[in-house]
Design a protein around this motif. Sequence first.
Motif, short mmCIF file in Angstrom:
data_model
loop_
_atom_site.label_atom_id
_atom_site.label_comp_id
_atom_site.label_asym_id
_atom_site.label_seq_id
_atom_site.Cartn_x
_atom_site.Cartn_y
_atom_site.Cartn_z
N UNK A 170 4.22 -14.10 -9.21
CA UNK A 170 3.18 -14.95 -8.67
C UNK A 170 2.18 -14.20 -7.82
N UNK A 171 1.93 -14.72 -6.62
CA UNK A 171 0.94 -14.11 -5.74
C UNK A 171 1.32 -12.69 -5.34
N UNK A 172 2.63 -12.43 -5.29
CA UNK A 172 3.08 -11.07 -4.97
C UNK A 172 2.53 -10.05 -5.97
N UNK A 173 2.48 -10.42 -7.24
CA UNK A 173 1.95 -9.53 -8.27
C UNK A 173 0.42 -9.54 -8.26
N UNK A 174 -0.18 -10.68 -7.99
CA UNK A 174 -1.64 -10.78 -8.02
C UNK A 174 -2.29 -9.82 -7.03
N UNK A 175 -1.60 -9.52 -5.93
CA UNK A 175 -2.18 -8.61 -4.93
C UNK A 175 -2.47 -7.23 -5.49
N UNK A 176 -1.70 -6.85 -6.53
CA UNK A 176 -1.91 -5.52 -7.10
C UNK A 176 -3.24 -5.41 -7.85
N UNK A 177 -3.88 -6.52 -8.13
CA UNK A 177 -5.10 -6.50 -8.93
C UNK A 177 -6.35 -6.79 -8.11
N UNK A 178 -6.23 -6.70 -6.80
CA UNK A 178 -7.41 -6.81 -5.94
C UNK A 178 -8.14 -5.46 -5.96
N UNK A 179 -9.45 -5.48 -5.67
CA UNK A 179 -10.20 -4.21 -5.68
C UNK A 179 -9.60 -3.14 -4.77
N UNK A 180 -9.08 -3.56 -3.60
CA UNK A 180 -8.52 -2.57 -2.67
C UNK A 180 -7.29 -1.89 -3.24
N UNK A 238 0.83 -1.21 0.00
CA UNK A 238 0.00 0.00 0.00
C UNK A 238 0.86 1.26 0.00
N UNK A 239 1.97 1.21 0.74
CA UNK A 239 2.86 2.38 0.75
C UNK A 239 3.43 2.63 -0.62
N UNK A 240 3.82 1.56 -1.31
CA UNK A 240 4.36 1.73 -2.65
C UNK A 240 3.29 2.25 -3.60
N UNK A 241 2.06 1.79 -3.40
CA UNK A 241 0.98 2.28 -4.26
C UNK A 241 0.78 3.77 -4.09
N UNK A 242 0.83 4.24 -2.84
CA UNK A 242 0.66 5.67 -2.61
C UNK A 242 1.83 6.46 -3.17
N UNK A 243 3.05 5.90 -3.06
CA UNK A 243 4.20 6.58 -3.66
C UNK A 243 4.06 6.67 -5.16
N UNK A 244 3.52 5.59 -5.75
CA UNK A 244 3.31 5.62 -7.19
C UNK A 244 2.33 6.70 -7.59
N UNK A 289 13.35 -9.79 -11.68
CA UNK A 289 13.38 -9.45 -10.26
C UNK A 289 13.59 -7.95 -10.04
N UNK A 290 14.31 -7.30 -10.94
CA UNK A 290 14.55 -5.86 -10.80
C UNK A 290 13.34 -5.02 -11.21
N UNK A 291 12.44 -5.59 -11.99
CA UNK A 291 11.30 -4.83 -12.50
C UNK A 291 10.20 -4.89 -11.46
N UNK A 292 9.91 -3.75 -10.85
CA UNK A 292 8.98 -3.70 -9.72
C UNK A 292 7.72 -2.94 -10.10
N UNK A 293 6.54 -3.45 -9.69
CA UNK A 293 5.29 -2.77 -10.02
C UNK A 293 5.01 -1.60 -9.09
N UNK A 294 4.47 -0.55 -9.65
CA UNK A 294 3.98 0.57 -8.85
C UNK A 294 3.02 1.37 -9.71
#
Length: 301
Positions: free
Chosen positions: A262-272, A5-11, A224-229
Amino acid sequence: MRLIHALALMGCLSGPALAQDRGTLNPKPLPPLANPNDPATPAKELFGRATAPAPLAPRAIGFYSRGCLAGGAALPIDGPNWQVMRLSRNRNWGHPAMVSFLQRLSARVPQINGWPGLLVGDLAQPRGGPMLTGHASHQLGLDADIWLTPMPDRRLSRAEREEMSATNLVRPDRLDTDPARYTPGHLALLRAVAREDEVERVFVNPAIKRALCRDARGDRDWLAKVRPTWGHNYHFHIRLGCPAGSGSCRSQDPPPESEGCGSELDRWFTPAMLFPKPGKPRPPMTMAALPDECRQVLAAP
């Protein structure tokens, strides 16, 4: 989840609207501050008024989101394989290591994916530090935004550089890339950048990360270096590690060893995560939050 969530807000602080805001053909200087020595003055107001680099030995000082830049160098607005956009922002400054990296990278682009070159967005302000608009990081001269639009095979006019928009690679539902816009050339460029030893992170929109995870073949260690935000659907963000001689610079921890697909990326696509509730704005950073050396950077003639 708190970290995500912190990364999302920074993005959101460097989101697509800010990244694609139009510039102006007639930038006006900011008015002088009534009391610049007031400890409560936001640091962004001070660094945002510095129009030239600090004439000091090149050093990145502090952390990417809490620091400044001494001895900054300007990326020329035109090169054989690059053009700088939004010139009115005066954000084409970086540590000499970043300027050199972009020049070398752009020269390879025609061989990497066939593009004529790169359209370069924001690097840093002349003395780094917090920005008045658009970014939480980009404070050390070691961050650079590259548009997800190929450089045309002609020189853009000043008006085009201020007004044209980059290419949005993400579908309106935010769940994946737009197949009409996302191309193998984007994958090839992002892979080449992430494989560079100097590169510490490459930030992209989660939908672009999803496409890379799906389409990458062969060696996948670079993922591994490519990070979602959030926010990086018109551009991607290159972050270099601390250069030699920058003892006051603090690099990030190494990226996780996993591909992040995997699941680490899937979390970014939840409604929250897709539709986060607005958080309470943080108070602006003051000079007290920055390394002491940043006062010397600001005071340099």
